[in-house]
Design an enzyme around this catalytic site. Structure first.
Site, PDB file in Angstrom:
ATOM      1  N   TYR A 144       0.823  -1.210   0.000  1.00 34.18           N
ATOM      2  CA  TYR A 144       0.000   0.000   0.000  1.00 34.18           C
ATOM      3  C   TYR A 144       0.855   1.257   0.000  1.00 34.18           C
ATOM      4  O   TYR A 144       0.725   2.100  -0.885  1.00 34.18           O
ATOM      5  CB  TYR A 144      -0.930  -0.013   1.214  1.00 34.18           C
ATOM      6  CG  TYR A 144      -1.961   1.091   1.225  1.00 34.18           C
ATOM      7  CD1 TYR A 144      -2.945   1.162   0.252  1.00 34.18           C
ATOM      8  CD2 TYR A 144      -1.965   2.053   2.235  1.00 34.18           C
ATOM      9  CE1 TYR A 144      -3.900   2.179   0.267  1.00 34.18           C
ATOM     10  CE2 TYR A 144      -2.921   3.066   2.256  1.00 34.18           C
ATOM     11  CZ  TYR A 144      -3.890   3.116   1.276  1.00 34.18           C
ATOM     12  OH  TYR A 144      -4.830   4.115   1.290  1.00 34.18           O
ATOM     13  N   ASP A 145       1.775   1.367   0.982  1.00 36.23           N
ATOM     14  CA  ASP A 145       2.515   2.626   1.062  1.00 36.23           C
ATOM     15  C   ASP A 145       3.446   2.825  -0.131  1.00 36.23           C
ATOM     16  O   ASP A 145       3.579   3.934  -0.654  1.00 36.23           O
ATOM     17  CB  ASP A 145       3.242   2.804   2.399  1.00 36.23           C
ATOM     18  CG  ASP A 145       4.244   1.709   2.735  1.00 36.23           C
ATOM     19  OD1 ASP A 145       5.024   1.311   1.876  1.00 36.23           O
ATOM     20  OD2 ASP A 145       4.257   1.278   3.908  1.00 36.23           O
ATOM     21  N   GLU A 146       4.071   1.729  -0.613  1.00 39.18           N
ATOM     22  CA  GLU A 146       4.953   1.881  -1.768  1.00 39.18           C
ATOM     23  C   GLU A 146       4.171   2.119  -3.058  1.00 39.18           C
ATOM     24  O   GLU A 146       4.622   2.842  -3.946  1.00 39.18           O
ATOM     25  CB  GLU A 146       5.866   0.662  -1.908  1.00 39.18           C
ATOM     26  CG  GLU A 146       6.861   0.514  -0.773  1.00 39.18           C
ATOM     27  CD  GLU A 146       7.652   1.794  -0.529  1.00 39.18           C
ATOM     28  OE1 GLU A 146       8.449   2.184  -1.405  1.00 39.18           O
ATOM     29  OE2 GLU A 146       7.454   2.417   0.521  1.00 39.18           O
TER      30      GLU A 146
ATOM     31  N   ASN B  37      -6.452   9.346   8.660  1.00 44.55           N
ATOM     32  CA  ASN B  37      -7.595   8.500   9.012  1.00 44.55           C
ATOM     33  C   ASN B  37      -8.925   9.238   8.931  1.00 44.55           C
ATOM     34  O   ASN B  37      -9.115  10.254   9.588  1.00 44.55           O
ATOM     35  CB  ASN B  37      -7.411   7.928  10.417  1.00 44.55           C
ATOM     36  CG  ASN B  37      -6.221   7.000  10.503  1.00 44.55           C
ATOM     37  OD1 ASN B  37      -5.076   7.449  10.444  1.00 44.55           O
ATOM     38  ND2 ASN B  37      -6.483   5.709  10.619  1.00 44.55           N
TER      39      ASN B  37
ATOM     40  N   ARG C  35     -12.302  -1.332   9.176  1.00 44.66           N
ATOM     41  CA  ARG C  35     -11.455  -0.249   9.655  1.00 44.66           C
ATOM     42  C   ARG C  35     -11.752  -0.044  11.137  1.00 44.66           C
ATOM     43  O   ARG C  35     -12.790  -0.448  11.641  1.00 44.66           O
ATOM     44  CB  ARG C  35     -11.721   1.036   8.866  1.00 44.66           C
ATOM     45  CG  ARG C  35     -11.715   0.846   7.357  1.00 44.66           C
ATOM     46  CD  ARG C  35     -10.361   0.412   6.826  1.00 44.66           C
ATOM     47  NE  ARG C  35      -9.388   1.478   6.920  1.00 44.66           N
ATOM     48  CZ  ARG C  35      -9.230   2.436   6.002  1.00 44.66           C
ATOM     49  NH1 ARG C  35     -10.004   2.468   4.936  1.00 44.66           N
ATOM     50  NH2 ARG C  35      -8.308   3.362   6.142  1.00 44.66           N
TER      51      ARG C  35
ATOM     52  N   PHE D 139     -14.916  -1.029  15.814  1.00 40.28           N
ATOM     53  CA  PHE D 139     -15.197  -0.795  17.227  1.00 40.28           C
ATOM     54  C   PHE D 139     -16.692  -0.609  17.457  1.00 40.28           C
ATOM     55  O   PHE D 139     -17.250  -1.116  18.427  1.00 40.28           O
ATOM     56  CB  PHE D 139     -14.435   0.432  17.727  1.00 40.28           C
ATOM     57  CG  PHE D 139     -12.976   0.189  18.036  1.00 40.28           C
ATOM     58  CD1 PHE D 139     -12.361  -1.020  17.730  1.00 40.28           C
ATOM     59  CD2 PHE D 139     -12.203   1.178  18.639  1.00 40.28           C
ATOM     60  CE1 PHE D 139     -11.013  -1.241  18.007  1.00 40.28           C
ATOM     61  CE2 PHE D 139     -10.872   0.962  18.931  1.00 40.28           C
ATOM     62  CZ  PHE D 139     -10.274  -0.243  18.610  1.00 40.28           C
TER      63      PHE D 139
ATOM     64  N   THR E 189      -1.831   2.430  22.938  1.00 35.00           N
ATOM     65  CA  THR E 189      -1.327   3.797  23.122  1.00 35.00           C
ATOM     66  C   THR E 189      -0.890   4.433  21.799  1.00 35.00           C
ATOM     67  O   THR E 189      -0.553   5.624  21.769  1.00 35.00           O
ATOM     68  CB  THR E 189      -0.148   3.834  24.100  1.00 35.00           C
ATOM     69  OG1 THR E 189       0.908   3.002  23.598  1.00 35.00           O
ATOM     70  CG2 THR E 189      -0.575   3.353  25.485  1.00 35.00           C
TER      71      THR E 189
ATOM     72  N   ARG F  88       0.468   9.076  14.470  1.00 34.05           N
ATOM     73  CA  ARG F  88       0.095   9.620  13.165  1.00 34.05           C
ATOM     74  C   ARG F  88      -0.721  10.887  13.384  1.00 34.05           C
ATOM     75  O   ARG F  88      -1.838  10.831  13.911  1.00 34.05           O
ATOM     76  CB  ARG F  88      -0.691   8.599  12.345  1.00 34.05           C
ATOM     77  CG  ARG F  88      -1.081   9.123  10.974  1.00 34.05           C
ATOM     78  CD  ARG F  88      -1.579   8.017  10.074  1.00 34.05           C
ATOM     79  NE  ARG F  88      -0.488   7.146   9.699  1.00 34.05           N
ATOM     80  CZ  ARG F  88      -0.660   5.875   9.350  1.00 34.05           C
ATOM     81  NH1 ARG F  88      -1.855   5.337   9.365  1.00 34.05           N
ATOM     82  NH2 ARG F  88       0.379   5.146   8.996  1.00 34.05           N
TER      83      ARG F  88
END
Length: 327
Positions: free
Chosen positions: A156-158, A185, A199, A204, A221, A290
């Protein structure tokens, strides 16, 4: 959206790849509201037909099933190409890495080709993932990233980093008007919670509303900065629509960070859930912090998010979209 009152999309034809996805469907809907004619392209790999079902009878809306990683020509002039097509959930990275790579490389190249043919503006949704495990907070657009090309998130990031490089190559070689948004996000209605697509926010909600254990990776955290979807779409369409931004890359996200534990506790409180927290190993290369620097968005777009996280979570809860997508 009030933040778009100074931008008109009247008499403009916009191609949106991934248009039946979470963000894509909101973008299609907003563009129609702003007067655009919209061509929605999606292969439903992670998007859902029902996300744009309410738009299908709109006289200016066309929905086409196609994988943008394969060549496509709309057969008519377009003024703006918005390339949003990509699987994006971290839980999908292990299961669909090749599709993710293709949509952001071959797909970006094909979408750029359409923009070049019809002399259209090109808008690419990149990601905060390109920063990897950042070392500067808040993270500005000038930060070059700290990523693992061989890791599970590399698909994904590359691919997004390559997509940005494609955009700048077309900008430099062909003079194409390209704009790049690095999205942090986002959450809101129509976001999937099920299976590999889930996601964190809708997952949640789904767990809390069923009084099931809330899945926390690591110790909880790690931080994220959550931007409500209407704020996000306003920022994206300001970057796509304002003049004088050719070749610009801009962070679009909320500059307020929360720990994952903070998020879980807020959702448990908002739903009145009896869910307990269930801790699991941290996925490889998962960033510990982030948070975006949105100075550039404020200065060049006149944009910053308006929706407080508790208000956004309440709107998501009331929409019933955070917990119904079980398969």
């Amino acid at each position: 959206m009030s933040g778009l009152s100074d931008i008109s999309y009247d008499n403009r034809t916009v191609l949106v790849t991934g248009g039946s996805g979470f963000l894509g469907s909101w973008m299609c809907e907003t563009l129609l509201h702003k007067g655009a004619e919209v061509i929605c392209l999606d292969n439903y790999a992670s998007g859902r037909p029902e996300n744009t079902e309410h738009l299908k009878n709109h006289p200016k809306f066309t929905r086409i099933v196609h994988d943008i990683s394969k060549p496509y020509d709309p057969g008519r002039a377009v003024d703006l190409v918005c390339h949003l097509a990509s699987r994006a959930s971290p839980l999908e990275f292990e299961h669909y890495p090749i599709q993710i790579l293709k949509s952001n490389t071959l797909g970006t190249m094909n979408a750029l080709g359409i923009a070049r043919k019809y002399e259209a503006r090109f808008f690419f949704t990149s990601t905060s993932e390109i920063y990897g495990e950042a070392a500067i907070f808040p993270t500005p657009e000038t930060y070059r990233g700290n990523v693992n090309t061989l890791g599970i998130r590399g698909c994904y990031d590359e691919a997004k980093r390559a997509g940005e490089a494609f955009c700048m190559a077309y900008f430099r070689q062909h003079g194409l008007d390209v704009r790049i948004a690095r999205i942090f996000n986002t959450y809101g209605p129509r976001m999937r919670s099920d299976g590999h697509y889930g996601r964190v926010v809708p997952r949640f909600f789904d767990q809390a509303m069923h009084n099931e254990p809330i899945t926390i990776f690591g110790d909880g955290t790690q931080t994220r900065s959550f931007c409500y979807v209407t704020d996000q779409i306003t920022g994206l369409l300001r970057l796509a629509g304002l003049p004088g931004l050719k070749g610009e890359v801009v962070n679009i996200g909320n500059p307020v960070e929360y720990t994952i534990l903070d998020l879980a506790k807020m959702i448990i409180d908002l739903t009145g859930s009896s869910s307990q927290l269930s801790y699991h190993p941290m996925p490889p290369d998962d960033p510990t912090r982030r948070v975006p620097d949105i100075t550039k968005a404020r200065e060049k777009l006149g944009w910053e998010p308006k929706v407080d996280i508790r208000d956004g979570l309440m709107m998501m809860k009331e929409s019933n979209s955070g917990s119904v997508h079980r398969s």
